[in-house]
Design an enzyme around this catalytic site. Structure first.
Site, short mmCIF file in Angstrom:
data_model
loop_
_atom_site.label_atom_id
_atom_site.label_comp_id
_atom_site.label_asym_id
_atom_site.label_seq_id
_atom_site.Cartn_x
_atom_site.Cartn_y
_atom_site.Cartn_z
N GLU A 1 -9.66 1.99 4.75
CA GLU A 1 -9.43 3.17 3.88
C GLU A 1 -10.78 3.71 3.37
O GLU A 1 -11.02 4.93 3.37
CB GLU A 1 -8.53 2.72 2.73
N HIS B 1 -7.12 -3.46 5.24
CA HIS B 1 -6.53 -2.11 5.18
C HIS B 1 -7.34 -1.25 4.22
O HIS B 1 -7.70 -0.11 4.52
CB HIS B 1 -5.07 -2.23 4.71
N ASN B 2 -7.66 -1.80 3.05
CA ASN B 2 -8.42 -1.02 2.06
C ASN B 2 -9.85 -0.77 2.53
O ASN B 2 -10.40 0.30 2.28
CB ASN B 2 -8.42 -1.75 0.71
N SER C 1 0.82 -1.20 0.00
CA SER C 1 0.00 0.00 0.00
C SER C 1 0.86 1.26 0.00
O SER C 1 1.96 1.27 0.53
CB SER C 1 -0.90 0.05 1.23
N LYS D 1 -4.19 -6.77 3.75
CA LYS D 1 -4.24 -5.64 2.80
C LYS D 1 -5.69 -5.32 2.43
O LYS D 1 -6.07 -4.15 2.30
CB LYS D 1 -3.42 -5.98 1.55
N1 LIG Z 1 -2.59 1.94 -8.23
C1 LIG Z 1 -2.51 1.88 -6.92
O1 LIG Z 1 -2.55 2.87 -6.18
C2 LIG Z 1 -2.34 0.54 -6.26
C3 LIG Z 1 -2.45 -0.64 -6.99
N2 LIG Z 1 -2.24 -1.84 -6.37
C4 LIG Z 1 -2.32 -3.09 -7.13
O2 LIG Z 1 -1.08 -3.27 -7.82
C5 LIG Z 1 -1.30 -3.91 -9.08
C6 LIG Z 1 -0.77 -3.01 -10.18
O3 LIG Z 1 -1.48 -1.80 -10.13
P1 LIG Z 1 -1.23 -0.61 -11.17
O4 LIG Z 1 0.23 -0.32 -11.24
O5 LIG Z 1 -2.18 0.48 -10.79
O6 LIG Z 1 -1.57 -1.24 -12.58
P2 LIG Z 1 -2.94 -1.80 -13.19
O7 LIG Z 1 -3.74 -2.47 -12.14
O8 LIG Z 1 -3.57 -0.74 -14.00
O9 LIG Z 1 -2.36 -2.97 -14.16
C7 LIG Z 1 -1.63 -2.63 -15.31
C8 LIG Z 1 -0.52 -3.63 -15.51
O10 LIG Z 1 -1.06 -4.98 -15.63
C9 LIG Z 1 -0.53 -5.53 -16.86
N3 LIG Z 1 -1.47 -6.52 -17.38
C10 LIG Z 1 -2.80 -6.39 -17.51
N4 LIG Z 1 -3.33 -7.53 -18.02
C11 LIG Z 1 -2.29 -8.37 -18.24
C12 LIG Z 1 -2.18 -9.68 -18.74
N5 LIG Z 1 -3.26 -10.39 -19.11
N6 LIG Z 1 -0.95 -10.26 -18.80
C13 LIG Z 1 0.13 -9.57 -18.40
N7 LIG Z 1 0.10 -8.31 -17.91
C14 LIG Z 1 -1.09 -7.73 -17.83
C15 LIG Z 1 -0.37 -4.34 -17.75
O11 LIG Z 1 0.45 -4.64 -18.84
P3 LIG Z 1 0.35 -3.78 -20.21
O12 LIG Z 1 1.13 -2.53 -19.95
O13 LIG Z 1 0.94 -4.64 -21.23
O14 LIG Z 1 -1.11 -3.50 -20.43
C16 LIG Z 1 0.25 -3.33 -16.80
O15 LIG Z 1 1.60 -3.60 -16.55
C17 LIG Z 1 -2.80 -4.16 -9.17
O16 LIG Z 1 -3.08 -5.45 -8.72
C18 LIG Z 1 -3.39 -3.14 -8.21
O17 LIG Z 1 -4.63 -3.53 -7.67
C19 LIG Z 1 -1.89 -1.94 -5.06
C20 LIG Z 1 -1.76 -0.80 -4.31
C21 LIG Z 1 -2.02 0.52 -4.82
O1 LIG Z 2 -4.79 -0.47 -2.74
C1 LIG Z 2 -4.85 0.74 -2.76
C2 LIG Z 2 -4.24 1.56 -1.69
O2 LIG Z 2 -3.77 0.82 -0.66
C3 LIG Z 2 -5.61 1.43 -3.85
O3 LIG Z 2 -5.43 2.79 -3.78
C4 LIG Z 2 -7.01 0.99 -3.76
O4 LIG Z 2 -7.14 -0.10 -4.69
C5 LIG Z 2 -8.03 2.00 -4.19
O5 LIG Z 2 -9.23 1.30 -4.17
P1 LIG Z 2 -10.54 1.82 -4.88
O6 LIG Z 2 -10.16 2.11 -6.31
O7 LIG Z 2 -11.50 0.70 -4.73
O8 LIG Z 2 -10.94 3.08 -4.14
#
Ligand SMILES: NC(=O)C1=CN([C@@H]2O[C@H](COP(=O)(O)OP(=O)(O)OC[C@H]3O[C@@H](n4cnc5c(N)ncnc54)[C@H](OP(=O)(O)O)[C@@H]3O)[C@@H](O)[C@H]2O)C=CC1
Ligand SMILES: O=C(CO)[C@H](O)[C@H](O)COP(=O)(O)O
Length: 481
Positions: free
Chosen positions: A193, A189-190, A132, A186
């Site tokens: 949140e 945690h969310n 997170s 986690k």
């Molecule tokens: N954003 C945030 O604040 C937070 C996110 N997370 C978690 O972390 C993870 C990454 O989040 P985030 O960085 O936001 O990115 P996204 O959740 O938007 O995922 C995008 C990534 O996933 C890849 N992807 C999607 N589908 C496939 C597939 N079928 N095979 C291989 N790769 C694939 C994409 O590749 P390509 O570029 O080729 O499309 C890209 O690298 C997620 O699980 C999310 O829930 C956790 C904490 C906070």
């Molecule tokens: O994991 C997170 C932080 O810890 C992301 O910010 C979270 O997925 C946001 O959730 P949502 O889009 O459902 O508000």
């Protein structure tokens, strides 16, 4: 590639989280292999940030796996669900017994349990890890919640602890517990949140629609609240968002955002799982439903035309006193939300056989994550003092805090009701407080009704655990059930 040039660890999935996590690893001196399904992101990362450390880019999964030191460690940061399974399947085909896959995405803990079991059969370690802190945290130090086996943590822990946020010299990372424990924590945690943001949003609504304050004035209020018990990342950024002015219109930014809150699902999972475990997480549930209600645009438009609010609104005689009441209500409701979240973690630990130390969870949430807050130190103290505390609300410090807030809290709920301003988070938290402390609940009547229509039986206050049934449609005598 010569062994000495191989990477210590790899990251696949280079969107915001993965690319920043890879940079964080590189900045801490780890040589990082980087890979993304579409190669453009890998190229962009190395071109833009290659000077920050040692990156080993790979275009194909096979090259990526080949570029890693053995035993290999790969962190997956891709979309949760199907994409995670697809990436795991591809990696597992190329990896060898003893190698490790770490899923840092927001996976459902049940998926994590399934994946760990399947990979174990192939001799691979699998660690489901909550991360997170959003993109800024991933880069500068997130809060990290690894599950998996204790053996896996021995190998992985030092790397994760090095890149995690540090508070008072303590890393915001610890081994949470076996298999899906990390992703469960986690998820909660969310959920917290969601509750925290809902309460903040309600405070904003009340200050706007009961106290008549502007977003800029409310930003100042949040800024001052952030110097006291409410000090937290979410309160800090609330002041930032409320103080921001839209460049295009010159209006407060908050007034030009569509009022429909979206969600990716972790809050909903927290509530679904709480229902399964029988843990009342009313604050989180209200927050999930409030987001959902906000999205029902058609229903809202129809209701706006026919459903009026109260004929007269109460006036606020002393605005400063009302602001202080809202502060107290926010703090007390927040304590309730955290108490409920910790209850869910404790119950899940009992159910799934995880050894989760609740004080340590408060410790690793003190920095790096979205719900980081000053009062997590108090939560840590409470569980350190008594690891089997029945509820955070009965800890001396928190009991004192909610008792002190009580009158303000009630005034705020009354003011919200009188003014017709929805405050489901504040009012459900107060009802939870009142229900917990009630000597007798109307659940007794529910039991009576259940017995009347369905012979579902009841227990008596004077006969221990024995169950009884009244012959309602005959002579109404009581029988042992
Ligand atoms: N954003 C945030 O604040 C937070 C996110 N997370 C978690 O972390 C993870 C990454 O989040 P985030 O960085 O936001 O990115 P996204 O959740 O938007 O995922 C995008 C990534 O996933 C890849 N992807 C999607 N589908 C496939 C597939 N079928 N095979 C291989 N790769 C694939 C994409 O590749 P390509 O570029 O080729 O499309 C890209 O690298 C997620 O699980 C999310 O829930 C956790 C904490 C906070
Ligand atoms: O994991 C997170 C932080 O810890 C992301 O910010 C979270 O997925 C946001 O959730 P949502 O889009 O459902 O508000």
């Amino acid at each position: 590639m010569a062994t000495e040039q191989k990477a210590r660890i790899g990251v696949t999935g280079l969107a915001v989280m993965g690319s920043n996590l890879a940079r964080n690893l590189a900045r801490h001196g780890f040589r990082v292999a980087v890979h993304n399904r579409s190669a453009a992101k890998t190229k962009a990362l190395v071109e833009q940030y290659g000077s920050e450390g040692e990156f080993v880019p790979a275009e194909t999964t096979a090259d990526f796996v080949q570029s890693l030191q053995k035993p290999r460690q790969v962190i997956i940061m891709v979309k949760a669900g199907g994409p995670t399974d697809a990436v795991i399947d591809e990696l597992a085909e190329l990896m060898e017994p003893g190698d490790m896959i770490v899923d840092g995405g927001n996976a459902h803990f049940a998926d994590t349990r399934r994946r760990e079991k399947a990979l174990k059969e192939r001799g691979l370690h699998f660690v489901g890890t909550g991360i997170s802190g959003g993109e800024e945290g991933a880069l500068n130090g997130p809060s990290i919640m690894p599950g998996g086996s204790a053996e896996s943590y021995q190998h992985l822990g030092p790397v994760l602890e090095a890149i995690a946020a540090q508070v008072d010299g303590v890393p915001c990372c610890t081994h949470v517990g076996e298999d899906g424990a990390g992703h469960f924590v986690k998820m909660v945690h969310n959920g917290i949140e969601y509750a925290d943001m809902q309460l903040i949003a309600e405070a904003f609504d009340l200050l706007t629609n009961v106290a008549g304050m502007t977003p800029a004035e409310i930003a100042d209020v949040f800024r001052s609240w952030n110097t006291g018990d409410l000090e937290s990342y979410l309160v800090e950024i609330t002041a930032e968002v409320l103080g921001h002015v839209d460049a295009a219109t010159g209006k407060p930014f908050v007034e030009i955002i569509a009022d429909q809150a979206e969600q990716k699902g972790t809050g909903r999972w927290t509530v679904q799982e709480a229902l399964e475990l029988g843990v009342p997480v009313t604050g989180i549930a209200e927050a999930v439903f409030a987001r959902s209600l906000s999205g029902h645009v058609g229903q809202r438009a129809a209701a706006q035309k026919v459903l009026p609010g109260p004929s007269s609104k109460p006036s606020i005689a002393d605005r400063d006193a009302f602001v202080e009441d809202v502060r107290q209500a926010l703090y007390a409701s927040k304590v309730v939300a955290y108490a409920q979240g910790f209850d869910e973690i404790r119950t899940a630990a009992d159910t799934y056989g995880w050894q989760i130390d609740l004080g340590s969870m408060a410790t690793i949430w003190r920095g790096g994550c979205i719900i980081r807050a000053r009062f997590l130190n108090r939560i840590k103290d409470a569980y350190d003092k008594d690891g089997s505390l029945p509820s955070l609300l009965v800890d001396e410090y928190f009991a004192d805090a909610v008792i002190k807030a009580q009158e303000s809290w009630r005034r705020v709920v009354v003011a919200a009701t009188g003014a017709g301003v929805p405050a489901p988070g504040f009012s459900s938290a107060l009802s939870y407080y009142d229900a917990l402390r009630a000597e007798r609940l109307p659940a007794a009547l529910i039991q009576g009704l259940r017995d009347f229509f369905g012979a579902h039986t009841y227990r008596r206050v004077d006969k221990g655990d024995a169950s009884f049934h009244t012959l309602w449609s005959a002579d109404r005598t009581e029988q042992n059930a």
